[in-house]
Each structure stands twice: as C-alpha cells, then as structure tokens.
Scaffold this active site. Structure first.
Site, short mmCIF file in Angstrom:
data_model
loop_
_atom_site.label_atom_id
_atom_site.label_comp_id
_atom_site.label_asym_id
_atom_site.label_seq_id
_atom_site.Cartn_x
_atom_site.Cartn_y
_atom_site.Cartn_z
N ARG A 119 45.10 2.13 8.46
CA ARG A 119 44.83 1.00 7.92
C ARG A 119 45.54 0.74 9.03
O ARG A 119 46.84 1.02 9.30
CB ARG A 119 45.81 1.24 6.80
CG ARG A 119 46.13 -0.54 6.36
CD ARG A 119 46.25 -0.60 4.86
NE ARG A 119 47.58 0.10 5.14
CZ ARG A 119 48.18 0.01 3.34
NH1 ARG A 119 47.34 -0.02 2.20
NH2 ARG A 119 49.12 1.28 2.92
N ARG B 168 53.20 9.99 -1.13
CA ARG B 168 52.91 8.61 -2.20
C ARG B 168 52.37 9.41 -3.62
O ARG B 168 52.02 8.56 -4.94
CB ARG B 168 52.67 7.57 -1.91
CG ARG B 168 53.53 7.13 -0.15
CD ARG B 168 52.80 6.04 0.23
NE ARG B 168 52.49 4.72 0.18
CZ ARG B 168 51.07 4.14 0.70
NH1 ARG B 168 51.36 4.45 1.71
NH2 ARG B 168 50.99 3.09 0.39
N ARG C 194 51.82 0.71 8.97
CA ARG C 194 53.07 0.79 7.61
C ARG C 194 53.56 1.60 8.06
O ARG C 194 53.24 2.78 8.71
CB ARG C 194 52.66 0.92 6.43
CG ARG C 194 52.41 -1.21 5.68
CD ARG C 194 51.43 -0.88 5.05
NE ARG C 194 52.24 -0.64 4.05
CZ ARG C 194 51.97 -0.64 2.37
NH1 ARG C 194 50.62 -1.10 2.27
NH2 ARG C 194 52.34 0.09 1.64
N ARG D 273 54.51 0.56 -12.42
CA ARG D 273 54.23 1.30 -12.07
C ARG D 273 54.39 2.99 -12.57
O ARG D 273 54.81 3.81 -11.81
CB ARG D 273 54.88 1.87 -10.14
CG ARG D 273 53.88 1.99 -9.25
CD ARG D 273 54.89 1.75 -7.53
NE ARG D 273 53.73 1.42 -6.67
CZ ARG D 273 53.73 0.73 -5.95
NH1 ARG D 273 53.08 -0.17 -5.76
NH2 ARG D 273 53.37 1.59 -5.02
N LYS E 28 43.34 -2.11 -3.87
CA LYS E 28 44.38 -2.71 -5.19
C LYS E 28 44.44 -4.57 -3.77
O LYS E 28 44.28 -5.33 -4.40
CB LYS E 28 44.83 -2.70 -5.66
CG LYS E 28 45.29 -1.69 -6.50
CD LYS E 28 46.82 -0.39 -6.84
CE LYS E 28 47.62 -0.06 -5.74
NZ LYS E 28 47.75 0.83 -4.42
P1 AP5 Z 1 44.17 -1.66 0.61
O1 AP5 Z 1 43.74 -2.61 0.15
O2 AP5 Z 1 45.37 -1.83 1.45
O3 AP5 Z 1 45.44 -0.90 -0.68
P2 AP5 Z 1 46.33 -0.83 -1.44
O4 AP5 Z 1 44.98 0.05 -2.93
O5 AP5 Z 1 46.24 -1.77 -1.51
O6 AP5 Z 1 47.23 0.41 -1.03
P3 AP5 Z 1 49.08 0.12 -0.65
O7 AP5 Z 1 48.77 1.74 0.03
O8 AP5 Z 1 49.30 -1.10 -0.05
O9 AP5 Z 1 49.26 0.20 -2.39
P4 AP5 Z 1 50.64 1.27 -2.18
O10 AP5 Z 1 50.10 0.72 -4.37
O11 AP5 Z 1 50.96 2.20 -1.94
O12 AP5 Z 1 51.96 0.35 -1.67
P5 AP5 Z 1 52.68 -0.65 -2.01
O13 AP5 Z 1 52.41 -1.43 -1.17
O14 AP5 Z 1 51.97 -1.39 -3.53
O15 AP5 Z 1 43.27 -0.69 1.39
C1 AP5 Z 1 43.22 0.52 2.39
C2 AP5 Z 1 42.40 0.68 2.94
O16 AP5 Z 1 41.50 1.12 2.76
C3 AP5 Z 1 42.79 -0.78 3.54
O17 AP5 Z 1 42.67 -0.66 5.85
C4 AP5 Z 1 41.24 -1.22 3.87
O18 AP5 Z 1 40.72 -2.59 4.61
C5 AP5 Z 1 40.75 -0.60 3.20
N1 AP5 Z 1 39.51 -0.42 2.43
C6 AP5 Z 1 39.68 -1.23 0.81
N2 AP5 Z 1 38.96 -0.64 0.54
C7 AP5 Z 1 37.86 0.03 1.02
C8 AP5 Z 1 36.39 0.45 0.68
N3 AP5 Z 1 36.06 -0.31 -1.05
N4 AP5 Z 1 35.75 0.95 1.27
C9 AP5 Z 1 36.26 1.15 2.75
N5 AP5 Z 1 37.27 0.57 3.29
C10 AP5 Z 1 37.82 -0.35 1.90
O19 AP5 Z 1 53.86 -0.05 -1.98
C11 AP5 Z 1 54.53 -0.13 -1.11
C12 AP5 Z 1 56.45 0.56 -1.42
O20 AP5 Z 1 56.97 -0.01 -2.60
C13 AP5 Z 1 55.91 1.61 -2.60
O21 AP5 Z 1 55.14 3.15 -1.78
C14 AP5 Z 1 57.01 1.65 -3.19
O22 AP5 Z 1 58.46 2.27 -2.61
C15 AP5 Z 1 56.98 -0.11 -3.27
N6 AP5 Z 1 57.31 -0.90 -4.24
C16 AP5 Z 1 56.16 -1.65 -4.79
N7 AP5 Z 1 55.37 -2.19 -6.03
C17 AP5 Z 1 56.86 -1.36 -6.56
C18 AP5 Z 1 56.87 -1.04 -7.89
N8 AP5 Z 1 56.02 -2.00 -8.94
N9 AP5 Z 1 57.75 0.38 -8.26
C19 AP5 Z 1 58.67 1.09 -7.30
N10 AP5 Z 1 58.76 0.74 -6.42
C20 AP5 Z 1 57.39 -0.31 -6.13
#
Ligand code: AP5
Length: 213
Positions: free
Chosen positions: A122, A166, A155, A88, A13
């Site tokens: 990552r 997660r 992270r 979410r 994402k």
């Molecule tokens: P990346 O693009 O970083 O993936 P992502 O989907 O953004 O993953 P996140 O871990 O950031 O998502 P998340 O939803 O768990 O975390 P968030 O920060 O929102 O890609 C991952 C890796 O793969 C990278 O190294 C990239 O280079 C590689 N990659 C990507 N695409 C690829 C491809 N096609 N091929 C090969 N490699 C690839 O949330 C963190 C925490 O915050 C949550 O756990 C929660 O505690 C809190 N939080 C955030 N939002 C909320 C909410 N709305 N409600 C409640 N709590 C929340």
C-alpha cells in the site's frame, strides 16, 4: 444512516468507506486518519499517539472515545456517518452504544495472507489520503498524487513486522466485536477477498436498505 466498517487492518475499510461516504453524502470518520493528521501537525494528541501507532498498538480508549464523541457531535453527522476503524475495543463499542444506535456493521472478512500482501504494497498520498497499491493500483511514476499533487509515501506501520503485530492486536482486542454486533442483529459479513468493485456492490446492497431512514 449510521454505519460501522469493522475488520482487520488492510481488509479495505478505507477503500470502501471513502467511495460510499461520497455516494451517500455522509462523512467517513476514520480514527486512523484523524490520528495521522494529528501526528503530522505535531499536536498534543499526535504526540500521545505517534509511538503507539508506529508499534501497531492501540491508542488508549479514553483518548479515542473523547475524540469520536466530539466528532459525532458536529452538524455534518446529523444525517449519518461511516465509522472506519472505530470501535476497536469492547469499551469503545459500549461507549458508542450509550451515545447512538447503529444501523449496520459491515464486517470485511479477508485472509491474513492477502492482508499482509495488501498492506506491504500500500502507498498513501500525504495530501488527500488517496490510496494506491504498487501491485494493483500503482501511483504515478512522479511519486506525486494524481488528484492533489501531494507526496506519496508508505505508512510507518505498513512494514511486515508491524502488520503482523497489528493483526495480533486485532485478534486479541477487536475481533470479539464481531460477536458483540452479531448478538445485536446488526452484523453483515462480506467476503473482502474479492475485487474492490464486487465487495462494494455487496456493501451498497446493505446501505440501500437504510438510505431513506
Ligand atoms: P485499505 O482500504 O487501506 O484497508 P483498511 O482496512 O482501511 O486498512 P488500515 O491499515 O487503514 O486499517 P487499520 O484499521 O489497521 O488502520 P487505521 O488507519 O484505522 O486497503 C489496504 C490496501 O489494499 C490498499 O492499498 C488498497 O488499495 C488495497 N485494497 C483494498 N481493498 C482491496 C480489494 N478488494 N482488492 C485488492 N486490493 C484492495 O489505524 C492505524 C492505527 O491508528 C492503529 O494501528 C492504532 O494505533 C490507531 N487507531 C486507529 N483507530 C483506533 C481506535 N479506534 N482505537 C485505538 N487506536 C486506534
């Protein structure tokens, strides 16, 4: 153009949203990035969120909904935005519905085995948030970001144990949003197992339908 990127952790994402937000000149609103900045700055929000995030659980709905409502009221969101990591939960989706209509929801579909590989390899720049991956896009040997010179780190929630939690939280609380948006006719399912550029091309096809509205 009001878009949501929906998908499990590590489905890409953030990788896709950061580039497409630049291409279409709209903000990428990542609730995860906002929360991590709050933790780093030791704000009241950050103190509330820190332990929850480290455990891979979700920050309470009221906290997140207030944060997003405030962000969407800012002037740079008038032409649209990409929501990355929000909503979410059903409560978050319903609250957003009351605020604004969404044009499209991009659902990135990736196998769990691939997700675990991607997240445990990552790395992220503490300065500008640039994403690296030790397997596919390694950071410079200096350990410093090649864009801003910031420190590159792993992270806290990217250990295998926390990633598995997660994923459990995702399937319980977030996965039901797929049918929620399918019922509303705005869901676009994209196979995110493929290379980054191929996935991006498919997402751009959806964006192009809305880029003049
Ligand atoms: P990346 O693009 O970083 O993936 P992502 O989907 O953004 O993953 P996140 O871990 O950031 O998502 P998340 O939803 O768990 O975390 P968030 O920060 O929102 O890609 C991952 C890796 O793969 C990278 O190294 C990239 O280079 C590689 N990659 C990507 N695409 C690829 C491809 N096609 N091929 C090969 N490699 C690839 O949330 C963190 C925490 O915050 C949550 O756990 C929660 O505690 C809190 N939080 C955030 N939002 C909320 C909410 N709305 N409600 C409640 N709590 C929340």
């Amino acid at each position: 153009m009001r878009m949501i990127f929906l998908g499990a952790p590590g489905t890409g994402k953030g990788t896709q949203a950061s580039v497409l937000a630049g291409k279409y000149s709209i903000p990428q609103i990542s609730t995860g990035d906002i929360l991590r900045k709050a933790v780093q700055d030791d704000t009241e929000l950050g103190r509330k969120a820190k332990a929850v995030m480290e455990a891979g659980e979700l920050v309470p709905d009221d906290v997140i909904i207030n944060l997003v409502n405030e962000r969407l009221s800012q002037s740079d969101c008038r032409r649209g935005y990409i929501l990355d990591g929000f909503p979410r939960t059903l409560a978050q989706a319903e609250s957003l519905d009351q605020l604004q209509a969404i044009d499209a929801v991009i659902y990135l579909d990736v196998d769990n085995r691939v997700i675990i590989d991607r997240l445990t390899t990552r790395r992220v720049c503490r300065g500008c948030g640039k994403l690296y991956n030790v397997a596919t896009d390694p950071p410079p040997a200096s350990g410093r970001c090649d864009v801003c010179g910031g420190e590159i780190y792993q992270r806290d929630d990217d250990s295998e144990e926390t990633v598995r939690n997660r994923l459990d939280v995702y399937y319980e609380k977030t996965a039901p949003l797929k049918s929620y948006y399918q019922d509303r006719g705005v869901l676009h399912i994209i196979d995110g197992n493929r290379p980054i550029e191929e996935v991006r091309a498919d997402i751009a096809t959806v964006f192009n339908r809305f880029s003049r509205s």
